[in-house]
Design a protein around this motif. Sequence first.
Motif, PDB file in Angstrom:
ATOM      1  N   TRP A   1      15.133 -14.092  -4.239  1.00  0.00           N
ATOM      2  CA  TRP A   1      14.946 -14.210  -5.692  1.00  0.00           C
ATOM      3  C   TRP A   1      13.970 -13.151  -6.193  1.00  0.00           C
ATOM      4  O   TRP A   1      14.215 -12.492  -7.204  1.00  0.00           O
ATOM      5  CB  TRP A   1      14.412 -15.614  -6.018  1.00  0.00           C
ATOM      6  N   ILE A   2      12.862 -12.966  -5.491  1.00  0.00           N
ATOM      7  CA  ILE A   2      11.844 -11.998  -5.913  1.00  0.00           C
ATOM      8  C   ILE A   2      12.368 -10.570  -5.830  1.00  0.00           C
ATOM      9  O   ILE A   2      12.216  -9.775  -6.770  1.00  0.00           O
ATOM     10  CB  ILE A   2      10.567 -12.150  -5.063  1.00  0.00           C
ATOM     11  N   VAL A   3      13.012 -10.226  -4.723  1.00  0.00           N
ATOM     12  CA  VAL A   3      13.507  -8.858  -4.536  1.00  0.00           C
ATOM     13  C   VAL A   3      14.584  -8.528  -5.565  1.00  0.00           C
ATOM     14  O   VAL A   3      14.587  -7.443  -6.161  1.00  0.00           O
ATOM     15  CB  VAL A   3      14.038  -8.659  -3.105  1.00  0.00           C
ATOM     16  N   GLU A   4      15.498  -9.463  -5.792  1.00  0.00           N
ATOM     17  CA  GLU A   4      16.594  -9.206  -6.723  1.00  0.00           C
ATOM     18  C   GLU A   4      16.099  -8.958  -8.136  1.00  0.00           C
ATOM     19  O   GLU A   4      16.605  -8.082  -8.845  1.00  0.00           O
ATOM     20  CB  GLU A   4      17.562 -10.397  -6.724  1.00  0.00           C
ATOM     21  N   ARG A   5      15.089  -9.688  -8.573  1.00  0.00           N
ATOM     22  CA  ARG A   5      14.624  -9.598  -9.955  1.00  0.00           C
ATOM     23  C   ARG A   5      13.504  -8.602 -10.185  1.00  0.00           C
ATOM     24  O   ARG A   5      13.284  -8.163 -11.314  1.00  0.00           O
ATOM     25  CB  ARG A   5      14.180 -10.989 -10.431  1.00  0.00           C
ATOM     26  N   THR A   6      12.781  -8.234  -9.121  1.00  0.00           N
ATOM     27  CA  THR A   6      11.611  -7.361  -9.316  1.00  0.00           C
ATOM     28  C   THR A   6      11.564  -6.158  -8.381  1.00  0.00           C
ATOM     29  O   THR A   6      10.888  -5.177  -8.682  1.00  0.00           O
ATOM     30  CB  THR A   6      10.307  -8.154  -9.111  1.00  0.00           C
ATOM     31  N   GLY A   7      12.208  -6.249  -7.225  1.00  0.00           N
ATOM     32  CA  GLY A   7      12.105  -5.189  -6.226  1.00  0.00           C
ATOM     33  C   GLY A   7      10.891  -5.323  -5.335  1.00  0.00           C
ATOM     34  O   GLY A   7      10.679  -4.502  -4.431  1.00  0.00           O
ATOM     35  N   ILE A   8      10.066  -6.354  -5.559  1.00  0.00           N
ATOM     36  CA  ILE A   8       8.827  -6.541  -4.795  1.00  0.00           C
ATOM     37  C   ILE A   8       9.121  -7.243  -3.473  1.00  0.00           C
ATOM     38  O   ILE A   8       9.836  -8.242  -3.438  1.00  0.00           O
ATOM     39  CB  ILE A   8       7.807  -7.369  -5.605  1.00  0.00           C
ATOM     40  N   ARG A   9       8.525  -6.729  -2.385  1.00  0.00           N
ATOM     41  CA  ARG A   9       8.671  -7.351  -1.067  1.00  0.00           C
ATOM     42  C   ARG A   9       7.338  -7.870  -0.526  1.00  0.00           C
ATOM     43  O   ARG A   9       7.305  -8.795   0.279  1.00  0.00           O
ATOM     44  CB  ARG A   9       9.281  -6.360  -0.073  1.00  0.00           C
ATOM     45  N   GLN A  10       6.238  -7.249  -0.972  1.00  0.00           N
ATOM     46  CA  GLN A  10       4.915  -7.670  -0.520  1.00  0.00           C
ATOM     47  C   GLN A  10       3.872  -7.177  -1.500  1.00  0.00           C
ATOM     48  O   GLN A  10       4.168  -6.370  -2.392  1.00  0.00           O
ATOM     49  CB  GLN A  10       4.602  -7.119   0.876  1.00  0.00           C
ATOM     50  N   ARG A  11       2.653  -7.667  -1.338  1.00  0.00           N
ATOM     51  CA  ARG A  11       1.537  -7.211  -2.156  1.00  0.00           C
ATOM     52  C   ARG A  11       0.249  -7.363  -1.347  1.00  0.00           C
ATOM     53  O   ARG A  11       0.189  -8.140  -0.381  1.00  0.00           O
ATOM     54  CB  ARG A  11       1.424  -7.987  -3.469  1.00  0.00           C
ATOM     55  N   HIS A  12      -0.792  -6.599  -1.732  1.00  0.00           N
ATOM     56  CA  HIS A  12      -2.104  -6.694  -1.093  1.00  0.00           C
ATOM     57  C   HIS A  12      -3.002  -7.578  -1.953  1.00  0.00           C
ATOM     58  O   HIS A  12      -3.052  -7.418  -3.175  1.00  0.00           O
ATOM     59  CB  HIS A  12      -2.736  -5.318  -0.935  1.00  0.00           C
ATOM     60  N   ILE A  13      -3.710  -8.506  -1.318  1.00  0.00           N
ATOM     61  CA  ILE A  13      -4.556  -9.452  -2.029  1.00  0.00           C
ATOM     62  C   ILE A  13      -5.994  -9.319  -1.536  1.00  0.00           C
ATOM     63  O   ILE A  13      -6.262  -9.368  -0.333  1.00  0.00           O
ATOM     64  CB  ILE A  13      -4.066 -10.904  -1.821  1.00  0.00           C
ATOM     65  N   ALA A  14      -6.917  -9.171  -2.480  1.00  0.00           N
ATOM     66  CA  ALA A  14      -8.329  -8.979  -2.139  1.00  0.00           C
ATOM     67  C   ALA A  14      -8.901 -10.226  -1.476  1.00  0.00           C
ATOM     68  O   ALA A  14      -8.618 -11.356  -1.882  1.00  0.00           O
ATOM     69  CB  ALA A  14      -9.129  -8.644  -3.396  1.00  0.00           C
ATOM     70  N   GLY A  15      -9.698 -10.016  -0.447  1.00  0.00           N
ATOM     71  CA  GLY A  15     -10.347 -11.098   0.266  1.00  0.00           C
ATOM     72  C   GLY A  15     -11.831 -11.150  -0.040  1.00  0.00           C
ATOM     73  O   GLY A  15     -12.329 -10.465  -0.953  1.00  0.00           O
TER      74      GLY A  15
END
Length: 325
Positions: A33-47
């Motif tokens: 669902w995410i890839v089809e609508r946005t192209g996003i596969r991953q993201r970096h999140i601050a720790g």
Amino acid sequence: MTGSRVLGSGSALPSRVVTNAELAARVDTSDEWIVERTGIRQRHIAGEGETTSSLATAAARAALDDAGIEASDIDLIILATATPDNTFPASATKVQHALGCNGGIAFDVHAVCSGFLYALTTADSLLATGSASRALVIGAETFSRILDWEDRTTCVLFGDGAGAVVLEAPDAANPASKGGPGVLASRLHADGAQHDLLFVDGGPSTTQTVGHLRMKGREVFRHAVANLSSVLYEVIEDAGISAEDIDWIVPHQANKRILDATAKKLGIAPEKVIVTVDSHANTSAASVPLAFDVARRDGRIKSGDLVMFEAMGGGFTWGASLVRI
């Protein structure tokens, strides 16, 4: 007179990577669902210990190293961010202190996803007037700190990161308008009437809280394609070039469908569009300089190339800049 030259670039990302599969275990969504609508596969999140200013400082140091100059050579720092470390002082002053170049100009610019374009244009103007000689222009965000992690329509879209460029005052002997490197043309816009389509529902003067990001995605998409196409045509006309002359477009990395639709409307080949949204998601003001640094370091963007930066964000704000590298 404008035409400040890009001397170097740098970027920084949090160490933690969050995949779509990990998000699917937390909210009702899926990788497909995410890839089809946005192209996003991953993201970096601050720790823990990773902040907007720490990411900005790391990106700035990388840009200084790339440019081959010392922090002491910088007399202007403009940091574009919607997620500063504190309400005040400006996070740019924390970056300045961390770099050890106190005493020059340092301030934040808040134009959300268009922030880097606003900061770049402001720095170009200040350098052209002689107010400074070399500038660090930075986009840095920790959007993960203002997301509602139970809202699947927004939490899957954003990530954290920073990107920076070093700018030098225009070279009168080799101006960009005559084929030399530098900023050729820029246009900036805003439309406050669209406030409720993309905003954060908190703030010190209203709720005394940070708040969470809220967005009406379909309406934002429609405005983004129209506004970005329009401003790109404006900059192309101002610079006296055609769309075919552009070597690369470095767009705000919000959504792959927006990137594709904008390029199609301009008649620009998809191969000329730098895309990093798949691995970084939407990093707001950081996305344009982050994508630019990636493309410079992998060899796609080279000296002499005509590069178009463009972005639209909450406000609405939007803009574009054409730069010869």
